[in-house]
Write a protein that holds these residues in place. Structure first.
Motif, mmCIF file in Angstrom:
data_model
loop_
_atom_site.group_PDB
_atom_site.id
_atom_site.type_symbol
_atom_site.label_atom_id
_atom_site.label_comp_id
_atom_site.label_asym_id
_atom_site.label_seq_id
_atom_site.Cartn_x
_atom_site.Cartn_y
_atom_site.Cartn_z
ATOM 1 N N MET A 1 -46.142 -48.704 23.574
ATOM 2 C CA MET A 1 -46.075 -49.842 22.688
ATOM 3 C C MET A 1 -46.679 -51.039 23.412
ATOM 4 S SD MET A 1 -42.773 -51.069 20.598
ATOM 5 C CE MET A 1 -42.202 -52.600 21.206
ATOM 6 N N PRO A 2 -47.666 -51.674 22.807
ATOM 7 C CA PRO A 2 -48.282 -52.851 23.432
ATOM 8 C C PRO A 2 -47.282 -53.994 23.580
ATOM 9 C CG PRO A 2 -49.635 -52.045 21.625
ATOM 10 C CD PRO A 2 -48.341 -51.306 21.571
ATOM 11 N N MET B 1 -45.545 -56.550 20.716
ATOM 12 C CA MET B 1 -45.414 -55.881 19.419
ATOM 13 C C MET B 1 -43.958 -55.467 19.230
ATOM 14 S SD MET B 1 -48.446 -55.879 18.037
ATOM 15 C CE MET B 1 -48.214 -54.766 16.693
ATOM 16 N N ARG C 1 -48.844 -42.771 18.003
ATOM 17 C CA ARG C 1 -49.631 -43.999 18.181
ATOM 18 C C ARG C 1 -49.846 -44.602 16.803
ATOM 19 N NH1 ARG C 1 -51.359 -47.467 22.023
ATOM 20 N NH2 ARG C 1 -53.323 -48.366 21.452
ATOM 21 N N TRP D 1 -50.642 -50.707 16.246
ATOM 22 C CA TRP D 1 -50.622 -50.893 17.693
ATOM 23 C C TRP D 1 -52.013 -50.703 18.267
ATOM 24 C CZ3 TRP D 1 -45.739 -47.564 19.122
ATOM 25 C CH2 TRP D 1 -44.605 -48.204 18.647
ATOM 26 N N ASP E 1 -54.383 -53.390 20.601
ATOM 27 C CA ASP E 1 -54.930 -53.111 21.920
ATOM 28 C C ASP E 1 -56.408 -53.461 22.029
ATOM 29 O OD1 ASP E 1 -52.624 -52.258 23.088
ATOM 30 O OD2 ASP E 1 -53.045 -50.126 22.868
#
Length: 40
Positions: free
Chosen positions: A1-2, A5, A31, A35, A39
């Motif tokens: 998870m970035p 977020m 994914r 998200w 990125d």
């Protein structure tokens, strides 16, 4: 998870791709499309 977020709300509809899974203990790595966009 970035970083920065948040997880989707419980019951929210999301789209994405399964990146990895294991059958013996039913784990899945997903994914989410939102998200991936964060990125880039």
């Amino acid at each position: 998870m970035p970083q920065g977020m948040d997880l989707p709300a419980l019951g929210a509809f999301v789209s994405g791709a399964v990146c990895w899974h294991t059958a013996h203990n039913h784990q899945v790595k997903v994914r989410l499309d939102e998200w991936q966009a964060a990125d880039e």
